[in-house]
Design a protein around this motif. Structure first.
Motif, mmCIF file in Angstrom:
data_model
loop_
_atom_site.group_PDB
_atom_site.id
_atom_site.type_symbol
_atom_site.label_atom_id
_atom_site.label_comp_id
_atom_site.label_asym_id
_atom_site.label_seq_id
_atom_site.Cartn_x
_atom_site.Cartn_y
_atom_site.Cartn_z
ATOM 1 N N ARG A 123 43.002 37.644 37.557
ATOM 2 C CA ARG A 123 44.319 37.679 38.194
ATOM 3 C C ARG A 123 45.186 38.802 37.632
ATOM 4 N NH1 ARG A 123 45.709 33.539 41.496
ATOM 5 N NH2 ARG A 123 47.901 33.333 40.921
ATOM 6 N N LEU A 124 44.924 39.227 36.414
ATOM 7 C CA LEU A 124 45.588 40.416 35.883
ATOM 8 C C LEU A 124 44.855 41.689 36.311
ATOM 9 C CD1 LEU A 124 46.501 39.301 32.238
ATOM 10 C CD2 LEU A 124 47.802 39.017 34.357
ATOM 11 N N TRP A 125 43.523 41.620 36.285
ATOM 12 C CA TRP A 125 42.718 42.789 36.659
ATOM 13 C C TRP A 125 43.033 43.280 38.072
ATOM 14 C CZ3 TRP A 125 39.149 46.125 34.560
ATOM 15 C CH2 TRP A 125 38.386 46.866 35.472
ATOM 16 N N VAL A 126 43.093 42.363 39.043
ATOM 17 C CA VAL A 126 43.318 42.796 40.427
ATOM 18 C C VAL A 126 44.696 43.440 40.574
ATOM 19 C CG1 VAL A 126 41.682 41.204 41.491
ATOM 20 C CG2 VAL A 126 44.059 40.464 41.157
ATOM 21 N N GLN A 127 45.686 42.972 39.818
ATOM 22 C CA GLN A 127 46.995 43.629 39.854
ATOM 23 C C GLN A 127 46.906 45.068 39.351
ATOM 24 O OE1 GLN A 127 50.656 41.340 38.705
ATOM 25 N NE2 GLN A 127 49.128 39.912 37.882
ATOM 26 N N LYS A 128 46.198 45.262 38.234
ATOM 27 C CA LYS A 128 46.073 46.604 37.666
ATOM 28 C C LYS A 128 45.379 47.547 38.646
ATOM 29 C CE LYS A 128 45.916 44.739 32.959
ATOM 30 N NZ LYS A 128 47.050 45.418 32.318
ATOM 31 N N GLU A 129 44.330 47.050 39.297
ATOM 32 C CA GLU A 129 43.621 47.870 40.282
ATOM 33 C C GLU A 129 44.532 48.198 41.472
ATOM 34 O OE1 GLU A 129 40.798 49.358 40.434
ATOM 35 O OE2 GLU A 129 39.245 48.310 39.300
ATOM 36 N N ALA A 130 45.254 47.186 41.971
ATOM 37 C CA ALA A 130 46.122 47.404 43.122
ATOM 38 C C ALA A 130 47.236 48.387 42.789
ATOM 39 C CB ALA A 130 46.697 46.081 43.601
ATOM 40 N N VAL A 131 47.830 48.241 41.609
ATOM 41 C CA VAL A 131 48.905 49.152 41.192
ATOM 42 C C VAL A 131 48.370 50.571 41.060
ATOM 43 C CG1 VAL A 131 50.412 49.750 39.258
ATOM 44 C CG2 VAL A 131 50.358 47.409 40.113
ATOM 45 N N GLY A 132 47.186 50.727 40.450
ATOM 46 C CA GLY A 132 46.599 52.049 40.316
ATOM 47 C C GLY A 132 46.355 52.711 41.659
ATOM 48 N N LYS A 133 45.933 51.932 42.646
ATOM 49 C CA LYS A 133 45.722 52.485 43.986
ATOM 50 C C LYS A 133 47.042 52.893 44.630
ATOM 51 C CE LYS A 133 41.448 49.915 44.896
ATOM 52 N NZ LYS A 133 40.781 48.911 45.745
ATOM 53 N N ALA A 134 48.076 52.057 44.477
ATOM 54 C CA ALA A 134 49.381 52.390 45.055
ATOM 55 C C ALA A 134 49.962 53.649 44.418
ATOM 56 C CB ALA A 134 50.339 51.214 44.898
ATOM 57 N N LEU A 135 49.726 53.838 43.122
ATOM 58 C CA LEU A 135 50.210 55.029 42.426
ATOM 59 C C LEU A 135 49.353 56.259 42.710
ATOM 60 C CD1 LEU A 135 51.042 53.521 38.913
ATOM 61 C CD2 LEU A 135 52.683 54.334 40.616
ATOM 62 N N GLY A 136 48.109 56.028 43.153
ATOM 63 C CA GLY A 136 47.206 57.141 43.403
ATOM 64 C C GLY A 136 46.505 57.642 42.158
ATOM 65 N N THR A 137 46.557 56.873 41.069
ATOM 66 C CA THR A 137 45.946 57.284 39.813
ATOM 67 C C THR A 137 44.744 56.437 39.435
ATOM 68 O OG1 THR A 137 47.399 55.819 38.540
ATOM 69 C CG2 THR A 137 48.174 58.072 38.937
ATOM 70 N N GLY A 138 44.533 55.326 40.106
ATOM 71 C CA GLY A 138 43.504 54.401 39.685
ATOM 72 C C GLY A 138 43.842 53.856 38.308
ATOM 73 N N LEU A 139 42.820 53.629 37.490
ATOM 74 C CA LEU A 139 43.030 53.122 36.139
ATOM 75 C C LEU A 139 43.044 54.236 35.100
ATOM 76 C CD1 LEU A 139 40.828 49.904 36.265
ATOM 77 C CD2 LEU A 139 43.302 50.089 36.524
ATOM 78 N N ARG A 140 43.097 55.494 35.569
ATOM 79 C CA ARG A 140 43.152 56.613 34.643
ATOM 80 C C ARG A 140 44.495 56.640 33.906
ATOM 81 N NH1 ARG A 140 41.617 58.854 39.430
ATOM 82 N NH2 ARG A 140 43.610 59.949 39.619
ATOM 83 N N GLY A 141 44.516 57.295 32.780
ATOM 84 C CA GLY A 141 45.763 57.490 32.054
ATOM 85 C C GLY A 141 46.382 56.221 31.516
ATOM 86 N N GLY A 142 45.553 55.291 31.049
ATOM 87 C CA GLY A 142 46.082 54.064 30.468
ATOM 88 C C GLY A 142 46.350 52.958 31.448
ATOM 89 N N GLY A 143 45.731 53.028 32.624
ATOM 90 C CA GLY A 143 45.966 52.007 33.634
ATOM 91 C C GLY A 143 45.561 50.606 33.217
ATOM 92 N N MET A 144 44.549 50.495 32.361
ATOM 93 C CA MET A 144 44.141 49.176 31.896
ATOM 94 C C MET A 144 45.210 48.541 31.015
ATOM 95 S SD MET A 144 41.082 48.296 32.990
ATOM 96 C CE MET A 144 40.228 47.316 31.773
ATOM 97 N N ARG A 145 45.972 49.377 30.295
ATOM 98 C CA ARG A 145 47.030 48.878 29.421
ATOM 99 C C ARG A 145 48.357 48.715 30.155
ATOM 100 N NH1 ARG A 145 45.870 47.059 24.099
ATOM 101 N NH2 ARG A 145 43.924 48.067 23.479
ATOM 102 N N ARG A 146 48.424 49.148 31.396
ATOM 103 C CA ARG A 146 49.664 49.034 32.163
ATOM 104 C C ARG A 146 50.015 47.558 32.340
ATOM 105 N NH1 ARG A 146 48.042 51.424 36.526
ATOM 106 N NH2 ARG A 146 48.760 53.524 36.004
ATOM 107 N N ALA A 147 51.179 47.165 31.858
ATOM 108 C CA ALA A 147 51.577 45.760 31.930
ATOM 109 C C ALA A 147 51.839 45.343 33.368
ATOM 110 C CB ALA A 147 52.816 45.523 31.079
ATOM 111 N N VAL A 148 51.301 44.186 33.739
ATOM 112 C CA VAL A 148 51.548 43.620 35.066
ATOM 113 C C VAL A 148 52.206 42.256 34.887
ATOM 114 C CG1 VAL A 148 49.734 44.930 36.236
ATOM 115 C CG2 VAL A 148 49.160 42.749 35.139
ATOM 116 N N LEU A 149 52.355 41.534 35.987
ATOM 117 C CA LEU A 149 53.068 40.266 35.948
ATOM 118 C C LEU A 149 52.129 39.118 35.602
ATOM 119 C CD1 LEU A 149 55.207 40.832 39.156
ATOM 120 C CD2 LEU A 149 55.948 41.114 36.795
ATOM 121 N N LEU A 150 52.615 38.207 34.793
ATOM 122 C CA LEU A 150 51.806 37.060 34.409
ATOM 123 C C LEU A 150 51.964 35.951 35.443
ATOM 124 C CD1 LEU A 150 52.514 36.903 30.575
ATOM 125 C CD2 LEU A 150 50.658 38.079 31.778
ATOM 126 N N PRO A 151 50.875 35.456 36.028
ATOM 127 C CA PRO A 151 50.962 34.365 37.010
ATOM 128 C C PRO A 151 51.536 33.117 36.354
ATOM 129 C CG PRO A 151 48.785 35.400 36.985
ATOM 130 C CD PRO A 151 49.509 35.889 35.784
#
Length: 265
Positions: A123-151
């Motif tokens: 549930r955190l992973w899919v947010q990170k992937e979706a955010v990376g796609k919306a930004l156009g960067t994917g998970l590059r540049g620290g995308g895995m560490r990008r804080a998302v919302l906790l369900p």
């Protein structure tokens, strides 16, 4: 709210060729939303690989995801959109989160019961992937560490602002999913046959009729294949726009498009 302000997400079984299924689902959904024949829509790709609609679909932002037996497509008139779908499966969730995620997220996963940690991770992973796609960067540049919302993010399917990313909002739909239903057929016939003015959004309004359904949760329909069984899908969508916060998200679960209508890879 006018149709362009809505973000639409469709989920379907991947079938034998996930990419072909996703493209067919995207074209059918875009044709239905825009009230144009499918033949007037094309899918191209930006240099970073992101899908983009051309022809009559130019200007409608789209995203595609393939996730172990399921595909998801998202369409939004608000701004760049990202979608991700994943099947929950066994993995060392706490250890992976400690290695890759923001420390607060890793701690949250460790607080979950052991049997719920894999789902919490995805549930955190899919947010990170979706955010990376919306930004156009994917998970590059620290995308895995990008804080998302906790369900949980609340029951209403609406986009919630992401504090760490200005102008970005995320929706993590929740609730049990119904059996898949046929995807809405695209409009056929020449453009001159259509009435003038903006087309109504076929995905808006109450959950009734052929697109009835709520958002992600356990899938048991045999069309999703024996590899799922009563599996759970995690789904997230992100939109990059100053107007995204609070905008509604409509999620529909569909049967896979038939091979005869599937788009070439």
């Amino acid at each position: 709210m006018p149709a362009p302000a809505r973000t639409t997400v469709l989920v379907a079984p991947a079938g034998a060729d996930a990419r072909r299924t996703a493209h067919a689902l995207l074209l059918d959904a875009a044709g239905a939303r825009l009230a144009v024949p499918r033949a007037r829509l094309r899918i191209d790709h930006e240099p970073d690989g992101r899908p983009v609609l051309t022809g009559a679909g130019a200007g409608l932002h789209v995203s595609v995801s393939h996730g172990r037996g399921a595909v998801a497509v998202a369409l939004s008139g608000l701004g760049p959109v990202g979608v991700d779908v994943e099947a929950v499966r066994a993995l060392p969730a706490a250890a992976l989160a400690r290695r890759w995620f923001d420390p607060a997220e890793a701690a949250w996963i460790e607080r979950q019961p052991e049997e719920d940690r894999a789902a919490a991770y995805f549930r955190l992973w899919v947010q990170k992937e979706a955010v990376g796609k919306a930004l156009g960067t994917g998970l590059r540049g620290g995308g895995m560490r990008r804080a998302v919302l906790l369900p949980p993010l609340g029951c209403a399917p609406r986009l919630v602002p992401l504090p760490a990313e200005r102008g970005l909002a995320v929706c993590l739909p929740g609730g049990p999913a119904p059996a898949p239903v046929p995807v809405l057929s695209p409009v056929s016939g020449p453009a001159s046959d259509r009435s003038s003015g903006p087309a109504p959004d076929p995905f808006s309004g109450p959950f009734s009729g052929p697109f009835s359904g709520r958002s992600s949760g356990p899938f048991s329909d045999p069309e999703f294949g024996p590899e799922f069984g009563p599996a759970e899908l995690c789904l997230a969508v992100a939109v990059r726009s100053p107007y995204a916060a609070g905008a509604p998200v409509v999620v529909r679960y569909c049967a896979a498009p038939s091979p005869a209508t599937a788009a070439p890879s």
